[in-house]
Structure formats: structure tokens, C-alpha cells
Design an enzyme around this catalytic site. Structure first.
Site, PDB file in Angstrom:
ATOM      1  N   HIS A  87       7.071 144.180  25.916  1.00  0.00           N
ATOM      2  CA  HIS A  87       7.642 145.488  25.574  1.00  0.00           C
ATOM      3  C   HIS A  87       8.539 145.431  24.334  1.00  0.00           C
ATOM      4  O   HIS A  87       8.888 146.466  23.776  1.00  0.00           O
ATOM      5  CB  HIS A  87       8.409 146.078  26.767  1.00  0.00           C
ATOM      6  N   GLY A 129      10.490 126.163  21.221  1.00  0.00           N
ATOM      7  CA  GLY A 129       9.379 126.573  20.375  1.00  0.00           C
ATOM      8  C   GLY A 129       9.307 128.071  20.209  1.00  0.00           C
ATOM      9  O   GLY A 129      10.227 128.804  20.603  1.00  0.00           O
ATOM     10  N   ASP A 130       8.207 128.530  19.632  1.00  0.00           N
ATOM     11  CA  ASP A 130       8.001 129.931  19.283  1.00  0.00           C
ATOM     12  C   ASP A 130       6.684 130.385  19.883  1.00  0.00           C
ATOM     13  O   ASP A 130       5.620 129.835  19.586  1.00  0.00           O
ATOM     14  CB  ASP A 130       7.966 130.046  17.754  1.00  0.00           C
ATOM     15  N   PHE A 131       6.728 131.398  20.766  1.00  0.00           N
ATOM     16  CA  PHE A 131       5.492 131.803  21.440  1.00  0.00           C
ATOM     17  C   PHE A 131       4.488 132.471  20.511  1.00  0.00           C
ATOM     18  O   PHE A 131       3.344 132.694  20.876  1.00  0.00           O
ATOM     19  CB  PHE A 131       5.755 132.669  22.669  1.00  0.00           C
ATOM     20  N   ASP A 135      11.170 128.540  24.977  1.00  0.00           N
ATOM     21  CA  ASP A 135      12.099 129.453  24.322  1.00  0.00           C
ATOM     22  C   ASP A 135      12.751 128.733  23.151  1.00  0.00           C
ATOM     23  O   ASP A 135      12.444 127.557  22.902  1.00  0.00           O
ATOM     24  CB  ASP A 135      13.159 129.958  25.316  1.00  0.00           C
TER      25      ASP A 135
END
Length: 370
Positions: free
Chosen positions: A259, A240-242, A214
Site C-alpha cells: 500500500h 537489504g532492499d526488497f 529490511d
């Protein structure tokens, strides 16, 4: 009393309203109740009225409120079944308001604060524009997309994070009952914020190491939660960035992530998970599933929440299936849990599709309702 007056009284009471007029008046005035509940949470009314109750003057002094306004507010709480008063002077809390106590297990206080918060409330006020345009209204209502606005408003961001943690806490045990990770060594909670889901699984499986991916600002909360649950020695936080990369694991957990994004963004996240899976690994997607039209439930309303706030949407099992296929994943099981959330189990397809770039996405973003 006219029929309209009778229905208005019924709509504002805990009694069952009579007919469609009363039901509609309840719907029209529903936002009044939302703000009563949010205000009760903010002013810690449940805490003040617990264990013997309090007078309006005592609550007003404790919270620096106007005494007359405090009385009027508590009177409204009593009309909604949140409080009671035998003499109109001293108020006690009812079991319903105990769900907002700050020290109660499973407290809904943080969710109540988020439900009526500016960043949630104002975009919903532009729902008609969302329906007209098909686009989210956070920027029009707040001056910036929801993620950017929260990044610049740390107080509101904290309210949001606490609300998502409370939501996960309520779901984690129900989901853990149906999630099988007995054969896994490492599980990554993708966009997992405080990490309550993966940490709950770690407590049930002493051999499981858990990771949360996250944004860096939630590291302290995730590590504190791991320490509180006694799993800190097996827990790792990765900032981090998914959309860029996902840590390698036997199991990737995606709870209320997909979603919040459009189809291309979802496919990008899922492909990152597929690439990072260890041999024999799987992805577990946890979402509400939209049923056939007219089926009562939370999913259609949550879908409007996503329409107002973000580019995301709630989806049916068939719609998710098409996303999984695009990402090179195969759905092998759909498992209901003790909540409204279903667990979708995915494994890499035998022949993955050609990888396309998809839509260009902003970096450094997490799910607004993860």
C-alpha cells in the site's frame, strides 16, 4: 447560549453532539485532540496519573513543565475523558488514557507519538495540494521525500519504527490465527522491521525458521525482539532492499508493504518474491481492502494518508488482483482476520507474464507503514 455555542461545547466534550453542526465542529477541531493525545504521550501523562494520580505541580516538576500550563493541559485532558479531578487540584487517569501508559500491554503510546509527529503531521497539512497534484507532499512539507527525511532524522525515525512495531504487535496475533504455515520450513517477513509478525508465527510453529528482510538500521531491534520472544536460535536478519532481491523461502509475508507504493513498484516487489519462492511456496499479502464507495471504515482515510506521505494507495481486491496478475501470481484465497486486515494468498501462475522493467525506483527503501 446560541445554537452555535451549544454545538461548540458539545463538540469539545465527551457528550454526543447535536445535529450536523456539532458533528462538523468535531471534524474541524479534530486535530486539536490529536495534538492533545500526542502531547499526553510525549509527557507520559498516563504514567504520572496512574496509581493514585498527581497534582499539576508534581507532573510539572517531573517533566520540567510550566506549572500553570500543565494545569491547563490536564484540565483539557479531563474535558476529553482522559483524566478526572474531584477538586480541580489532583488529577487521576481514566481508563482511556491508560492505553497510552508506557508499561501497558498493547500500549498505543508510540502510535500517538507518530500520529502527531512532524514527518506525519506536516504533509497532512498539505492534503489539498496532494489532491490538486495527485502527488505526495512530504518533500514540499519537509524538504525531502519521506524516506530521505527519516534517514536524516534519527529521532523521528525511531518514533516511526516504534510506532510500526506497536502496530504490528497489535495485529500479529490476529493475523497468526488465520495464517497457516504448518507446512513451511522458512518464512521471510519482507520489509518486516522488528519482525514481530514472523516471530509470532515462529512461536506458534516450533519447526519454522524466520527471516526479516529490511534496512540494516533495524537489525538490533529485530534481533532483540527475537531474543525476547525466545526464537533467536531460528531467526535471521538480512539487511537489504526488497526492490533488488528477496531471500528464498516457502512463505513470503508482505504486511502493509504494497500500500506504500505505486503499481509498478508493487509489481517489482511481487516479482522478486515469486522468483525467490521455493517449489510449492506462496506469498501472503496483508492489507486493508477498500470496499464499495460509502462503506464506513479505515481504508479510505488510510488511502489519504498514503496520498499525503508517499506514492502508495489503498486498493480494492480487484485492484490487487490486477497487480498480482502482472507479477505472475494467482490469488487463491482472501481471508479476513480478527482485525480490519485481510490476508491474500498468492501462488505462482502457471504461465508467468513477460517481465518488464517498470518504473525506476530508489534503492535502500522500506515501507513507511510496514
Amino acid at each position: 447560549m446560541t445554537l452555535f455555542e451549544h454545538e461548540l461545547v458539545a463538540a469539545g466534550s465527551t457528550e454526543r453532539p447535536v445535529g450536523d453542526t456539532g458533528r462538523m465542529l468535531q471534524m474541524i477541531t479534530g486535530y486539536w485532540v490529536t495534538q492533545v493525545v500526542r502531547t499526553a504521550a510525549e509527557l507520559r501523562i498516563a504514567d504520572h496519573l496512574h496509581d493514585g494520580g498527581a497534582t499539576p505541580a508534581e507532573v510539572a516538576e517531573a517533566e520540567s513543565l510550566d506549572p500553570d500550563a500543565c494545569f491547563r493541559f490536564l484540565r483539557a485532558c479531563a474535558s476529553l475523558g482522559l483524566a478526572a479531578s474531584a477538586d480541580g487540584k489532583r488529577f487521576t487517569g481514566m481508563p482511556l488514557i491508560d492505553t497510552l501508559r508506557s508499561d501497558a500491554p498493547g500500549s498505543l503510546r508510540d502510535l500517538a507519538l507518530w500520529g502527531g509527529a512532524e514527518s506525519h503531521w506536516l504533509p497532512w497539512g498539505r492534503l489539498a495540494d496532494a489532491v490538486r497534484t495527485g502527488g505526495p507532499q512530504a518533500e514540499a512539507a519537509l524538504g525531502a521525500p519521506i524516506f530521505d527525511w527519516l534517514a536524516a532524522a534519527p529521532g523521528e525515525a525511531e518514533v516511526f519504527t516504534n510506532a510500526m512495531t506497536a502496530m504490528t504487535r497489535g495485529l500479529a496475533h490476529a493475523l497468526a490465527e488465520v495464517i497457516d504455515v504448518a507446512d513451511a520450513r522458512v518464512a521471510v517477513d519482507v520489509g518486516g522491521a522488528g519482525g514481530n509478525l514472523v516471530q509470532t508465527l515462529m512461536r506458534r510453529h516450533p519447526g519454522l525458521a524466520g527471516v526479516v528482510l529490511d534496512l540494516p538500521h533495524v537489525r538490533a531491534e529485530a534481533e532483540a525482539s527475537a531474543a525476547c520472544l525466545g526464537v533467536a536460535d531460528r531467526f535471521t536478519f538480512v539487511g537489504g532492499d526488497f526492490f533488488d532481491e528477496v531471500p528464498s523461502a516457502d512463505v513470503h509475508l508482505l504486511k502493509f508493504v504494497l500500500h506504500d507504493w505505486d503499481d509498478d513498484a508493487c509489481v517489482r516487489v511481487l516479482r522478486n518474491c515469486r522468483r525467490a519462492l521455493r517449489p510449492g511456496g506462496r506469498v501472503l499479502v496483508m492489507e486493508l481492502l477498500v470496499d464499495r464507495v460509502g462503506t464506513p471504515g479505515l481504508a479510505p482515510l488510510m488511502d489519504l494518508n498514503m496520498m499525503a506521505l508517499s506514492t502508495g494507495r489503498e486498493r480494492s481486491a480487484e485492484e490487487y488482483g490486477r497487480l498480482f496478475e502482472r507479477a505472475g501470481l494467482t490469488l487463491t484465497a482472501t481471508t479476513p482476520s480478527g482485525s480490519r486486515v485481510s490476508v491474500l494468498t498468492l501462488v505462482p501462475a502457471a504461465v508467468p507474464p513477460e517481465v518488464s522493467q517498470g518504473a525506476e525506483l530508489p534503492s535502500g527503501r522500506i515501507s513507511p507503514l510496514s
